[in-house]
Motif scaffolding. Structure first.
Motif, PDB file in Angstrom:
ATOM      1  N   LEU A  55      37.920  38.871  49.818  1.00 43.12           N
ATOM      2  CA  LEU A  55      38.129  40.464  49.456  1.00 43.12           C
ATOM      3  C   LEU A  55      39.936  40.696  49.447  1.00 43.12           C
ATOM      4  O   LEU A  55      40.324  41.630  48.435  1.00 43.12           O
ATOM      5  N   PHE A  56      40.239  39.808  51.210  1.00 42.06           N
ATOM      6  CA  PHE A  56      41.856  39.688  49.692  1.00 42.06           C
ATOM      7  C   PHE A  56      42.322  39.543  48.742  1.00 42.06           C
ATOM      8  O   PHE A  56      43.313  40.183  48.370  1.00 42.06           O
ATOM      9  N   ASN A  57      41.799  38.249  47.855  1.00 40.66           N
ATOM     10  CA  ASN A  57      42.225  38.167  46.815  1.00 40.66           C
ATOM     11  C   ASN A  57      42.422  39.454  46.098  1.00 40.66           C
ATOM     12  O   ASN A  57      43.111  39.666  45.242  1.00 40.66           O
ATOM     13  N   ILE A  98      46.169  49.792  33.396  1.00 42.41           N
ATOM     14  CA  ILE A  98      45.430  49.791  32.737  1.00 42.41           C
ATOM     15  C   ILE A  98      44.699  48.503  33.319  1.00 42.41           C
ATOM     16  O   ILE A  98      43.145  48.493  33.960  1.00 42.41           O
ATOM     17  N   THR A  99      45.198  47.842  34.226  1.00 42.36           N
ATOM     18  CA  THR A  99      45.423  46.599  34.831  1.00 42.36           C
ATOM     19  C   THR A  99      44.677  46.643  35.941  1.00 42.36           C
ATOM     20  O   THR A  99      44.180  46.278  36.767  1.00 42.36           O
ATOM     21  N   ILE A 100      45.509  47.503  36.298  1.00 41.09           N
ATOM     22  CA  ILE A 100      45.484  48.543  37.793  1.00 41.09           C
ATOM     23  C   ILE A 100      42.998  49.082  37.611  1.00 41.09           C
ATOM     24  O   ILE A 100      42.729  49.028  39.186  1.00 41.09           O
ATOM     25  N   ILE A 101      42.841  49.502  36.994  1.00 42.10           N
ATOM     26  CA  ILE A 101      41.759  49.843  37.043  1.00 42.10           C
ATOM     27  C   ILE A 101      40.864  49.405  36.618  1.00 42.10           C
ATOM     28  O   ILE A 101      39.693  49.136  38.084  1.00 42.10           O
ATOM     29  N   PRO A 102      41.011  47.543  36.177  1.00 45.14           N
ATOM     30  CA  PRO A 102      40.235  46.592  36.806  1.00 45.14           C
ATOM     31  C   PRO A 102      39.857  46.253  38.104  1.00 45.14           C
ATOM     32  O   PRO A 102      39.296  45.705  38.674  1.00 45.14           O
ATOM     33  N   GLY A 103      41.200  46.552  38.181  1.00 45.63           N
ATOM     34  CA  GLY A 103      41.406  45.437  39.523  1.00 45.63           C
ATOM     35  C   GLY A 103      40.459  46.695  41.107  1.00 45.63           C
ATOM     36  O   GLY A 103      39.424  45.724  41.710  1.00 45.63           O
ATOM     37  N   PHE A 104      40.210  47.916  40.756  1.00 44.49           N
ATOM     38  CA  PHE A 104      39.670  48.595  41.720  1.00 44.49           C
ATOM     39  C   PHE A 104      38.334  48.542  41.720  1.00 44.49           C
ATOM     40  O   PHE A 104      37.339  48.742  42.065  1.00 44.49           O
ATOM     41  N   ILE A 105      38.003  48.407  40.119  1.00 44.79           N
ATOM     42  CA  ILE A 105      36.513  48.046  39.733  1.00 44.79           C
ATOM     43  C   ILE A 105      35.993  46.429  40.503  1.00 44.79           C
ATOM     44  O   ILE A 105      34.994  46.891  41.010  1.00 44.79           O
ATOM     45  N   ALA A 106      36.660  46.074  40.129  1.00 42.00           N
ATOM     46  CA  ALA A 106      36.400  43.952  41.150  1.00 42.00           C
ATOM     47  C   ALA A 106      36.254  44.053  42.325  1.00 42.00           C
ATOM     48  O   ALA A 106      34.858  43.759  42.728  1.00 42.00           O
ATOM     49  N   LEU A 107      37.284  45.018  43.227  1.00 40.35           N
ATOM     50  CA  LEU A 107      37.689  45.334  44.591  1.00 40.35           C
ATOM     51  C   LEU A 107      35.922  45.852  44.942  1.00 40.35           C
ATOM     52  O   LEU A 107      35.384  45.095  45.974  1.00 40.35           O
ATOM     53  N   TYR A 108      35.655  47.093  44.073  1.00 34.22           N
ATOM     54  CA  TYR A 108      34.143  47.509  44.186  1.00 34.22           C
ATOM     55  C   TYR A 108      33.220  46.930  43.964  1.00 34.22           C
ATOM     56  O   TYR A 108      32.010  46.961  45.411  1.00 34.22           O
ATOM     57  N   VAL A 110      32.832  43.785  44.824  1.00 34.43           N
ATOM     58  CA  VAL A 110      33.268  43.606  46.507  1.00 34.43           C
ATOM     59  C   VAL A 110      32.253  43.581  47.296  1.00 34.43           C
ATOM     60  O   VAL A 110      32.203  43.150  48.017  1.00 34.43           O
ATOM     61  N   LEU A 111      33.605  44.815  47.537  1.00 27.17           N
ATOM     62  CA  LEU A 111      32.392  45.846  48.770  1.00 27.17           C
ATOM     63  C   LEU A 111      31.525  45.858  48.231  1.00 27.17           C
ATOM     64  O   LEU A 111      30.307  45.605  49.443  1.00 27.17           O
ATOM     65  N   LEU A 112      30.655  45.912  47.346  1.00 25.28           N
ATOM     66  CA  LEU A 112      28.464  46.578  46.839  1.00 25.28           C
ATOM     67  C   LEU A 112      28.534  45.342  47.962  1.00 25.28           C
ATOM     68  O   LEU A 112      26.556  45.294  47.990  1.00 25.28           O
ATOM     69  N   SER A 113      29.168  43.569  47.204  1.00 25.21           N
ATOM     70  CA  SER A 113      28.357  42.357  47.284  1.00 25.21           C
ATOM     71  C   SER A 113      28.155  41.573  48.546  1.00 25.21           C
ATOM     72  O   SER A 113      28.344  42.581  49.796  1.00 25.21           O
ATOM     73  N   SER A 114      26.897  41.399  48.739  1.00 25.98           N
ATOM     74  CA  SER A 114      26.650  40.447  50.299  1.00 25.98           C
ATOM     75  C   SER A 114      27.143  39.604  50.202  1.00 25.98           C
ATOM     76  O   SER A 114      28.060  39.004  48.770  1.00 25.98           O
ATOM     77  N   THR A 115      27.336  38.839  51.520  1.00 23.19           N
ATOM     78  CA  THR A 115      28.233  37.317  51.827  1.00 23.19           C
ATOM     79  C   THR A 115      27.531  36.618  51.023  1.00 23.19           C
ATOM     80  O   THR A 115      28.090  35.777  50.777  1.00 23.19           O
TER      81      THR A 115
END
Length: 126
Positions: A55-57, A98-108, A110-115
């Motif tokens: 998440l931090f990364n 364009i690089t910001i968009i996948p960054g937010f998708i990847a963060l999302y 991670v937030l949806l994933s279980s540990t």
């Protein structure tokens, strides 16, 4: 005064690149931890710790994307003031956005994933 602004921008770029290297090292550490887990060896981090690191990364990567967008915009403004051709600067700004968009998708993601599945999200197995 223009040179001072350009030096400031280069300093920001240097700091951002160092932080990008740190982010890459974090990804390497996560991948190495995954390798140890697959080999049934003792891992360095628990699932919850890996989730927090990932998440931090991801947040760090988004911040870096915004920093590079800022740098590209500042370079665009300086070049515009100097009457230079702006095509390459405009393309750099578009690339930054364009690089910001996948960054937010990847963060999302991670937030949806279980540990438990966080390692596969950070470094998918192909």
């Amino acid at each position: 005064m223009q040179k001072d602004e350009e030096i400031k921008i280069v300093n920001i770029q240097l700091i951002a690149l160092i932080i990008a290297l740190i982010s890459s090292i974090i990804s390497i550490i996560i991948t190495y931890n995954q390798k140890k887990d697959l080999e049934n060896k003792k891992t360095n981090f628990s699932s919850e710790e890996l989730f927090n690191i990932t998440l931090f990364n991801r947040i760090l990567i988004i911040v870096l994307s915004f920093v590079f967008l800022y740098v590209n915009y500042k370079l665009y403004k300086i070049s515009k003031d100097q009457g230079e051709d702006l095509k390459s600067y405009i393309l750099q700004i578009i690339a930054s956005i364009i690089t910001i968009i996948p960054g937010f998708i990847a963060l999302y993601v991670v937030l949806l994933s279980s540990t438990e599945q966080i390692v596969d999200v950070e470094n998918p197995i192909i």
